[in-house]
Design an enzyme around this catalytic site. Sequence first.
Site, PDB file in Angstrom:
ATOM      1  CE  LYS A 268      -4.011   0.005   2.028  1.00 48.89           C
ATOM      2  NZ  LYS A 268      -5.133  -0.010   2.987  1.00 48.89           N
ATOM      3  CD  GLU A 353     -20.664  -4.488   5.837  1.00 44.77           C
ATOM      4  OE1 GLU A 353     -19.862  -3.578   5.558  1.00 44.77           O
ATOM      5  OE2 GLU A 353     -20.716  -5.586   5.218  1.00 44.77           O
ATOM      6  NE  ARG A 381     -21.699  -4.926   2.194  1.00 45.24           N
ATOM      7  CZ  ARG A 381     -21.135  -5.153   1.012  1.00 45.24           C
ATOM      8  NH1 ARG A 381     -21.196  -4.248   0.060  1.00 45.24           N
ATOM      9  NH2 ARG A 381     -20.495  -6.268   0.776  1.00 45.24           N
TER      10      ARG A 381
END
Length: 600
Positions: A268, A353, A381
Amino acid sequence: MEIKEKSLDELEVICQDIRDRIIDVVSRKGGHFSSTLGAVELTVAMHKVFDVKKDPFIYDVSHQCYPHKLINDRWDEFETIRQFDGLSGFTKPKESNADYFVAGHSSTSISLAVGAAKAIKLKGENRIPVVMIGDGSMTAGMVYEALNELGDKKYPTVIILNDNEMSIAKPIGAISKYLSKILAGKYYQSFKDKVDRFIKNNMPEGTTYIAKRMEEAMKLITPGILFEEMGVDYIGPIDGHNLEEIIETLEIARDMKKPVIVHARTVKGKGYSPAEGQHECWHGVGPFNIDDGKFVKKNAAKSATAVFADALLDLAKKHENVVGVTAAMPSGTGIDKLMKEFPTRFWDVAIAEQHAVTSMAAMAKEGFKPFITIYSTFLQRGFDQIIHDVCLMNLPVVFAIDRAGIVGNDGETHQGAFDISYLRFIPNMILCAPRDNETLKYALDFAYEAQGPCAVRYPRGAFGELEFKSTPFTLGRAELLKEGSSDKLFIAYGAGVTRACETEKLHEEDIAILDLRFVKPLDEETLRELSKKYSKWYVFSDSQKQGGVGSAILEFLNKEKLFVDVTSFEYEDDFIPHGDTKKVEESLFLNPSQLVEKIN
């Protein structure tokens, strides 16, 4: 930008140019940063090996799509990234035919690829879906639902697993690294296919079994066993910044004509040293100084998220049964503070979720008081789990709904517009909203004592400054903040109180203001009394109009046969664009100076 015929050296230069452009623009405008820098070589290789004009390029979440935008004719326009009327920070087909699908939520890409592959097969076309998905997105169950079908049906699909954060399976020493390199080579893949065919056609059953067991034993010391067992071929891990290796591997995967996962290890923030590595603060950033990596500081008031985190921490210290969960957003929701203070009582369950909601339902049944801290847009979700696993049994779970209302630059997929509309109709659910920092603390105190499911919504950023004294919450009770001498009443909910107060100050009349506090249950007694004095009601709430606060009030008036003129200043029936929040509100005609013109 045409890269098909470019040499490897030319592609390396293009990669550097793309990185320089991203660093320059994002340092001035803000945006997703470390994830998109880490995906530069993978994106360039995708465009080299596949044909974006016909092959569906599907980016999971798509916050890593900046290099894709730059390659596909948006180099100059990239200056407008995430700005109002500018480029979206995510893929968006309205911007370019190269953007296959709108994406802003996680873990949808492989399902999209399966659907695209089915359509391609039915149409008899020579195309292949290409997916880029991050390892974080691999924590969601939807990914495995899609892989399950893909491994069974064997549709040609190439999935690039961009592993930049949490390893799917840690390689075991030098042997694993060596074998993984072999597995990525064209000679191994060709040899494997030939051996498979030979064994199948020529060897007796017992020998076939032994050969199969030998192959499985080799895979056990590589990270690909999970995918291979699901029927999806695995190659890797490879170096996600070695352009030559990526191109060669993608060519192999493309030519295999079946579902393949290419596991690429990336860093990253690659190419900008302050952001390289596991630094959550560099995921989505505001403006910063390129030379030293220091962020441009703003004199911002304390955010509602920070107030929530401190208040929940106080509750957790006071009550040992307080527990909490977040779905891959610990710092975004403020629950990281509680995870550090109480690591055995607060959890990040990653991008899951549905699991977050259902697991907390069981904790509530066991006598704990769960706080599910989640963005409004992501709570969508877990909708079925809210109904089936929490509300059906009337369990005392608290939904702390962050980012309610307009969220700004993230735009259409992230606006917190719908939570009131989809939660209000669920039996047993309590819906309340604070108007400022102090009432947020009182709302959490109330939610802790609530005997059933309770949702508390609050905005991104800071509440407005209000002069009214804060008081505790009582179930289903509104608060009249000021009387008025006209026939008008402003009914405000949550952060809408600030907009109502600002609008009232601009109006020439003295207008009453009611802080509704609860949209479910409504304070019917107070509303009934106010209908006798005020004949024109105006609703202020940062939410969708359909099924929202105004709808709840109209349903009440209809039931009571009360005749009041109601005007709602909620969001109209459309998806809200991205950009600076004030500019977005202005485009929706929701600024106080615009609203005052609508009040007569």
